[in-house]
Structures are given as structure tokens and as C-alpha cells.
Design an enzyme around this catalytic site. Sequence first.
Site, PDB file in Angstrom:
ATOM      1  N   TYR A  95       0.825  -1.154  -0.064  1.00 52.11           N
ATOM      2  CA  TYR A  95      -0.009   0.008  -0.128  1.00 52.11           C
ATOM      3  C   TYR A  95       0.825   1.219   0.008  1.00 52.11           C
ATOM      4  O   TYR A  95       1.295   1.750   0.901  1.00 52.11           O
ATOM      5  CB  TYR A  95      -0.852  -0.044   1.249  1.00 52.11           C
ATOM      6  CG  TYR A  95      -1.912  -1.131   1.436  1.00 52.11           C
ATOM      7  CD1 TYR A  95      -2.148  -1.986   0.124  1.00 52.11           C
ATOM      8  CD2 TYR A  95      -2.614  -1.467   2.361  1.00 52.11           C
ATOM      9  CE1 TYR A  95      -2.873  -2.888   0.149  1.00 52.11           C
ATOM     10  CE2 TYR A  95      -3.620  -2.472   2.335  1.00 52.11           C
ATOM     11  CZ  TYR A  95      -3.651  -3.199   1.410  1.00 52.11           C
ATOM     12  OH  TYR A  95      -4.744  -4.326   1.197  1.00 52.11           O
ATOM     13  N   PHE A 137     -13.018  -4.797   0.384  1.00 53.46           N
ATOM     14  CA  PHE A 137     -13.834  -4.345  -0.191  1.00 53.46           C
ATOM     15  C   PHE A 137     -15.391  -4.281   0.638  1.00 53.46           C
ATOM     16  O   PHE A 137     -16.374  -4.786   0.133  1.00 53.46           O
ATOM     17  CB  PHE A 137     -14.039  -4.590  -1.507  1.00 53.46           C
ATOM     18  CG  PHE A 137     -13.092  -4.086  -2.442  1.00 53.46           C
ATOM     19  CD1 PHE A 137     -12.244  -3.401  -2.142  1.00 53.46           C
ATOM     20  CD2 PHE A 137     -13.202  -4.581  -3.872  1.00 53.46           C
ATOM     21  CE1 PHE A 137     -11.433  -2.568  -3.070  1.00 53.46           C
ATOM     22  CE2 PHE A 137     -12.460  -3.938  -4.869  1.00 53.46           C
ATOM     23  CZ  PHE A 137     -11.486  -2.950  -4.409  1.00 53.46           C
ATOM     24  N   PRO A 138     -15.351  -4.483   1.993  1.00 55.68           N
ATOM     25  CA  PRO A 138     -16.597  -4.601   2.815  1.00 55.68           C
ATOM     26  C   PRO A 138     -17.839  -3.602   2.149  1.00 55.68           C
ATOM     27  O   PRO A 138     -19.008  -3.982   2.350  1.00 55.68           O
ATOM     28  CB  PRO A 138     -16.191  -4.155   4.209  1.00 55.68           C
ATOM     29  CG  PRO A 138     -14.909  -3.360   4.120  1.00 55.68           C
ATOM     30  CD  PRO A 138     -14.203  -3.843   2.851  1.00 55.68           C
ATOM     31  N   LEU A 139     -17.173  -2.459   1.902  1.00 56.85           N
ATOM     32  CA  LEU A 139     -18.315  -1.827   1.026  1.00 56.85           C
ATOM     33  C   LEU A 139     -18.168  -1.955  -0.496  1.00 56.85           C
ATOM     34  O   LEU A 139     -18.982  -1.243  -1.159  1.00 56.85           O
ATOM     35  CB  LEU A 139     -18.015  -0.116   1.352  1.00 56.85           C
ATOM     36  CG  LEU A 139     -17.782   0.081   3.062  1.00 56.85           C
ATOM     37  CD1 LEU A 139     -17.574   1.642   3.054  1.00 56.85           C
ATOM     38  CD2 LEU A 139     -19.015  -0.121   3.690  1.00 56.85           C
ATOM     39  N   GLY A 140     -17.764  -2.808  -0.932  1.00 57.59           N
ATOM     40  CA  GLY A 140     -17.650  -2.909  -2.514  1.00 57.59           C
ATOM     41  C   GLY A 140     -16.805  -1.978  -3.011  1.00 57.59           C
ATOM     42  O   GLY A 140     -17.213  -1.472  -4.251  1.00 57.59           O
ATOM     43  N   LEU A 170     -23.043   0.187  -2.096  1.00 55.39           N
ATOM     44  CA  LEU A 170     -23.716   1.385  -1.212  1.00 55.39           C
ATOM     45  C   LEU A 170     -24.954   1.640  -1.999  1.00 55.39           C
ATOM     46  O   LEU A 170     -25.965   2.371  -1.742  1.00 55.39           O
ATOM     47  CB  LEU A 170     -23.020   2.594  -0.652  1.00 55.39           C
ATOM     48  CG  LEU A 170     -21.747   2.202  -0.007  1.00 55.39           C
ATOM     49  CD1 LEU A 170     -21.094   3.336   0.386  1.00 55.39           C
ATOM     50  CD2 LEU A 170     -21.871   1.283   1.251  1.00 55.39           C
TER      51      LEU A 170
HETATM   52  N1  NAP Z   1      -6.391  -8.541   0.683  1.00 53.92           N
HETATM   53  C1  NAP Z   1      -6.460  -7.838  -0.333  1.00 53.92           C
HETATM   54  O1  NAP Z   1      -6.230  -8.253  -1.732  1.00 53.92           O
HETATM   55  C2  NAP Z   1      -7.223  -6.659  -0.215  1.00 53.92           C
HETATM   56  C3  NAP Z   1      -7.714  -5.992  -1.390  1.00 53.92           C
HETATM   57  C4  NAP Z   1      -8.219  -4.593  -1.211  1.00 53.92           C
HETATM   58  C5  NAP Z   1      -8.284  -4.294   0.157  1.00 53.92           C
HETATM   59  N2  NAP Z   1      -7.745  -4.619   1.168  1.00 53.92           N
HETATM   60  C6  NAP Z   1      -8.115  -4.253   2.355  1.00 53.92           C
HETATM   61  O2  NAP Z   1      -9.440  -4.154   2.602  1.00 53.92           O
HETATM   62  C7  NAP Z   1      -9.843  -2.714   3.323  1.00 53.92           C
HETATM   63  C8  NAP Z   1     -11.055  -2.206   2.605  1.00 53.92           C
HETATM   64  O3  NAP Z   1     -11.050  -2.180   1.404  1.00 53.92           O
HETATM   65  P1  NAP Z   1     -11.254  -0.777   0.615  1.00 53.92           P
HETATM   66  O4  NAP Z   1     -10.658   0.356   1.383  1.00 53.92           O
HETATM   67  O5  NAP Z   1     -10.487  -0.934  -0.702  1.00 53.92           O
HETATM   68  O6  NAP Z   1     -12.639  -0.913   0.253  1.00 53.92           O
HETATM   69  P2  NAP Z   1     -14.059  -0.320   1.229  1.00 53.92           P
HETATM   70  O7  NAP Z   1     -13.996  -0.437   2.473  1.00 53.92           O
HETATM   71  O8  NAP Z   1     -15.274  -1.310   0.511  1.00 53.92           O
HETATM   72  O9  NAP Z   1     -14.523   0.842   0.446  1.00 53.92           O
HETATM   73  C9  NAP Z   1     -13.595   1.991   0.757  1.00 53.92           C
HETATM   74  C10 NAP Z   1     -14.088   3.180  -0.113  1.00 53.92           C
HETATM   75  O10 NAP Z   1     -15.408   3.618   0.132  1.00 53.92           O
HETATM   76  C11 NAP Z   1     -15.471   4.842   0.710  1.00 53.92           C
HETATM   77  N3  NAP Z   1     -16.063   5.089   1.697  1.00 53.92           N
HETATM   78  C12 NAP Z   1     -15.734   4.751   2.979  1.00 53.92           C
HETATM   79  N4  NAP Z   1     -16.668   4.856   4.112  1.00 53.92           N
HETATM   80  C13 NAP Z   1     -17.868   5.444   3.315  1.00 53.92           C
HETATM   81  C14 NAP Z   1     -18.957   5.880   3.811  1.00 53.92           C
HETATM   82  N5  NAP Z   1     -19.139   5.716   4.929  1.00 53.92           N
HETATM   83  N6  NAP Z   1     -19.774   6.457   2.696  1.00 53.92           N
HETATM   84  C15 NAP Z   1     -19.539   6.525   1.431  1.00 53.92           C
HETATM   85  N7  NAP Z   1     -18.184   6.337   1.023  1.00 53.92           N
HETATM   86  C16 NAP Z   1     -17.399   5.511   1.978  1.00 53.92           C
HETATM   87  C17 NAP Z   1     -13.843   5.209   0.794  1.00 53.92           C
HETATM   88  O11 NAP Z   1     -13.833   6.673   0.296  1.00 53.92           O
HETATM   89  P3  NAP Z   1     -13.320   7.809   1.362  1.00 53.92           P
HETATM   90  O12 NAP Z   1     -11.795   7.675   1.802  1.00 53.92           O
HETATM   91  O13 NAP Z   1     -13.600   9.064   0.676  1.00 53.92           O
HETATM   92  O14 NAP Z   1     -14.255   7.580   2.594  1.00 53.92           O
HETATM   93  C18 NAP Z   1     -13.255   4.232  -0.406  1.00 53.92           C
HETATM   94  O15 NAP Z   1     -13.126   4.632  -1.491  1.00 53.92           O
HETATM   95  C19 NAP Z   1      -8.501  -1.791   2.673  1.00 53.92           C
HETATM   96  O16 NAP Z   1      -8.423  -0.760   3.393  1.00 53.92           O
HETATM   97  C20 NAP Z   1      -7.238  -3.069   3.000  1.00 53.92           C
HETATM   98  O17 NAP Z   1      -6.815  -2.999   4.118  1.00 53.92           O
HETATM   99  C21 NAP Z   1      -7.253  -6.081   0.910  1.00 53.92           C
END
Ligand code: NAP
Length: 283
Positions: A67, A212-215, A220
Amino acid sequence: MNHANNPVSAAGTLPLGDLTVNRLGFGAMRITGPDVWGEPKDRAAMRKVLVRAFEFGHNFIDTADSYGPEVSEILIAEALYPYPKQLVIGTKGGLTRPSRHRWDEDGRPEHLRRAVDGSLKRLRLECIDLYQFHAPDPKVPFAESVGTLAELQRAGKIRHLGLSNVSVRELGEARRIVPIVSVQNEYNLQNRASDDVLAACEKAGIAFIPWFPLGAGSALRPAKVKRVAARLGATSAQVAIAWLLARSPVMLPIPGTSSIAHLEENAAAAALKLAPPDLAALD
Ligand SMILES: NC(=O)c1ccc[n+]([C@@H]2O[C@H](COP(=O)([O-])OP(=O)(O)OC[C@H]3O[C@@H](n4cnc5c(N)ncnc54)[C@H](OP(=O)(O)O)[C@@H]3O)[C@@H](O)[C@H]2O)c1
């Protein structure tokens, strides 16, 4: 640090080996530059997000050497070192970033040994609480990569081992080599392809960490999510997180954000209980 306002504890706890964490973690992938590449625009603001995340009760923070690369781990240490006793940092290795849009697997023993030493240095740790193999490398036998991490664990550099982006078969293969405490796969309201892996984690009594818990925003948008949110006076993000928490007791979501407002909104989802009609509407 101020724990008086600790909304995340409403999610309950879950074991990661001999460690215990609140069942809603923080994903630290979004605190880097755009495309998870380079420095964020405002490093001080990202450090503040990390501090607030811990204050809200997110005592599990997920990161990876890829990252930034390196930026997320460095910022975590800058913001939170010396680490509070209750904080568990999970990092990952096994992917490299030759350029902005590339995430290349490298599961070779020599790479993993270097990667673990690099994470230890950046995180200022002598032992990493949770080290996750980021993704199987098709060019390297899976057992060789996992065996290398088991060696590093025996050497005292890793407390617990986790996997990421694996199948049920790979989870079984790894567990025959070394104890595994968690699996991190993509999973959310919109993508349930890892249902079989989740079931395997439940059976094994180990954590399932949905990435990608929020995809990444896509979970959403469906009308059914918006309808349930409106009925409960909640936001779509809160419904998406509450659905994950209700889906399984081994679920440890790690929503990622670079915004304090979103952090606060997501943390409040720990207390949102979905009733059977809400769950049915989201099915
Ligand atoms: N193991 C793997 O291969 C892998 C791959 C991907 C991710 N991950 C891990 O999983 C974690 C979560 O995944 P992610 O961050 O990619 O995706 P996510 O949690 O599904 O979504 C994050 C996205 O949604 C936005 N967001 C967050 N809270 C929100 C809300 N309340 N309302 C509207 N938009 C919101 C964020 O933007 P803002 O910054 O503007 O809030 C960001 O763009 C990562 O941080 C990482 O640690 C692991």
C-alpha cells in the site's frame, strides 16, 4: 488516548489466535495517494484518521507493504508508535508494485523473507502480530510460500499467520503446514463468491476478514440497501457493515477511508442491529 467515546466496541470481539480485537477493524489502504500509490496529499490528516480510528475502538488495523508501497505502514508507525497494548496490526506481503497500476505476486521465499524484515522495520516492531500472505503466486508452489512464513514465525518475527485471496483448498493446504488464524478475501453485499471460504473459516473457528466490505462503494448503491437504510434512519455504508457483522460471528470487516466523517459513520455501524425482515430484504 481517549477511549470514552468507543462506538466500535458495540460490535463485540473476536479472537485472532491468542489476541482479541473488536469485530470491526480499520483498513489502512486508503491513506496513501490515489490508486494506493505514493504519498497522500495531506500526511498529517491521514495520521489523524489513524489516531481517531484507534480512539473509536478499531483496535485491529489492516495494512500491507504494497500500500503505497510502504506508505501505509510508515504512516501507521508515525501516527501510533509506541503502540497501545490493545492495538493489533495486521500487515501483508507477497505482492509487489513495480508501477502505479501493477500488483504482481511474489511468493518466493527470498522475497517473503525480505518483505517481513521490511515490514518489521517500517512498523518499528520486533514481531508482527498478524502477517498475511497477500495472494498465492502461480509461479511458486503455495506450500513453499506458506512454509517460508512458518519458518519466519518460528524465528519469532511473526506471531500469527493469515492468508488472503485463497480458496477453500488452499486454506486446507496451509492449515496442514502451520496454524492459520484468519483469511482475508473480497466479500460484501454485492459479492459473495467467497461464501464457501467463509463457511470453512466458521468451521475452523478462525476469522474471516472481508476486503472491499463496502464493495469500494458499489455495495452502497443498490436500491434494496438504500431502502433498508432509509427505514432504519441509517446510511447505506452502515447497512453494508451491519449486514457483514450479522452474516457471521467470525466476520471482521475492515472498511477503509481517508475521511474522519466516514470513519465516524462506519464506526457507528457497530451498534446497528438488522432485524430478520431487514436481512431478508438484503438477501
Ligand atoms: N487482501 C486484499 O487483496 C485487499 C484488497 C483490497 C483491500 N484490502 C483491505 O481491505 C480494506 C477495505 O477495502 P477498501 O478500502 O478498498 O474498500 P471499502 O472499505 O469497501 O470501501 C472504501 C471506499 O469507500 C469509501 N467510503 C468509506 N466509507 C464510506 C462511507 N461511510 N460512505 C461512503 N463512502 C465511503 C472510501 O472513500 P473515502 O476515503 O472518501 O471515505 C473508499 O473509496 C482496505 O483498506 C485494505 O486494508 C485488501
